[in-house]
Scaffold this active site. Structure first.
Site: not given
Length: 411
Positions: A315-317, A301
């Site tokens: 994948a995280y975002q 972030e």
């Protein structure tokens, strides 16, 4: 004590006929893992140098007593330097120790001091033998940074011998260098470019992988052996690059100080990135594909950049990607105070994994980490430095890699 007290202390004991022994306290040094060693480990060869009276095998367990002032905690002890030489008398022990600190009432044996950076400043007589010792146990990372700004980084399991002022009496006490191995390169064996432009940390790590491929060893062993190799390799490059400057001499004090600062900063940069770069190499060797199974130095972030995200930054975002399938791994050589820095990384992942080389934490420190959602990842060979009650809750690097593989299969 205030930071200014430490600065004054460092200046006071940066004097002629003083020698520093700098290390990080392990669980074996303190009372954190119940080892009952009764004092911090000091390299036997070093103690033989400064206490020559104990360097003998004709009597059992020779010792000397001296005054030790624990200035960081306003404590004084009459301390014993002893050589446990039972190996020469049909026993097995062959080590030197400092003892008689008074148990947990001493900050040196307090389990909560595990992982702390400590400076032993021994004052020497004209013959180079120690007369007394002043000690500072760093209370937090700011104090540790002040010490390492002077002497360079000190890794867990390592020690550093530092002479604040060179004198004829203590020139022989240059310290006990680590043994040279096949990872030590002579200038003729180095790429010519290394002798003019110091190689980047990643390049040195890559070379250590070439020198220590170790494909049959588990990841935990591979990591530690390569770190040892890389440290030796770094020292050999440093000597090859800096020796000509030293031999040429310096025309001004300012030139000397600037060169010294360059060397120290380079050491700090190396120490800051070494472990994460080795971890990345091992992930790749274990057939984790970068940006598919893991991302190195991704953005989670804003300006937040955790060391590793699994399976990837993409994948995280992706807000539709299940949180249960995400992992974050932070990498810090020491974690005594620095573990809190990772709590604000990767907001989507409530439980953070932290790979560290620190040799133990107290049960109270571990409970605080666990309560904050931090899972320690520790090389298997370092686990015995942790309290027995903590060891079952640690994770090895090999186990962590296995869990990441299972995640990719289950999703």
């Amino acid at each position: 004590m205030a930071i200014v007290d430490l600065l004054d202390w460092l200046d006071e004991y940066a004097s002629p006929n003083t020698i520093w022994y700098v290390k990080r306290l392990s669980g074996n040094d303190t009372l954190a893992n119940g080892s009952h060693q009764a004092g911090p480990y000091i390299a036997r060869e070093f103690l033989f140098h400064i206490f020559p009276a104990i360097n003998r095998t004709d009597i059992k367990n020779p010792d000397v007593w001296f005054d030790l002032y624990l200035d960081s905690n306003a404590d004084y002890r009459k301390v014993r330097a002893v050589y446990y030489n039972n190996a020469h008398f049909e026993g097995t022990r062959n080590e030197a120790r400092l003892t008689n600190f008074g148990g947990q009432s001493s900050a040196l044996l307090d389990p909560d001091s595990t992982g702390a950076l400590v400076v032993f400043a021994f004052r020497l007589d004209d013959a180079g033998a120690a007369t007394d010792c002043h000690v500072w146990v760093c209370q937090h990372e700011t104090e540790e940074d002040l010490v390492e700004d002077r002497v360079g980084p000190v890794d867990p399991g390592k020690f550093l011998v530092w002479l604040p002022v060179q004198t004829a009496a203590n020139l022989r006490l240059q310290g006990v260098p680590p043994p040279q191995t096949s990872c030590w390169l002579e200038p003729a064996d180095m790429p010519p470019a290394w002798l003019t432009d110091f190689p980047a940390a990643a390049e040195i790590v890559r070379k250590s992988v070439d020198l220590r491929p170790l494909p049959t060893l588990p990841p935990d062993q591979r990591l530690l052996k390569r770190r040892e190799c890389e440290f030796e390799l770094f020292r050999s490059i440093e000597q090859a690059v800096e020796r000509p400057h030293i031999l040429a001499g310096f025309t001004t004090v300012e030139d000397f100080v600037n060169r010294a600062q360059t060397v120290l900063q380079r050491r700090r940069n190396r120490a800051g990135r070494s472990l994460e770069l080795h971890a990345r190499e091992i992930f790749i060797e274990e057939r984790l594909v970068e940006n598919h199974h893991f991302s190195y130095q991704p953005v989670s972030e804003g300006t937040k950049k955790p060391d590793f995200l699994f399976p990837s930054q993409a994948a995280y975002q992706d807000t539709s990607f299940p949180v249960s399938g995400l992992r974050m791994l932070a990498v810090k050589t020491t974690c005594k105070d620095r573990w809190r820095q990772i709590l604000n990384e990767a907001d989507r992942i409530p439980n953070k994994h932290l790979l560290t080389l620190q040799e133990g934490v107290s049960e109270a420190q571990f409970a605080e980490m666990t309560g904050a959602g931090v899972q320690l990842v520790v090389p298997a060979q370092r686990m015995e430095s942790f309290p027995a009650a903590v060891q079952p809750h640690l994770q090895t690097l090999e186990s962590f890699i296995g869990d990441v593989r299972l995640l990719s299969v289950s999703l």
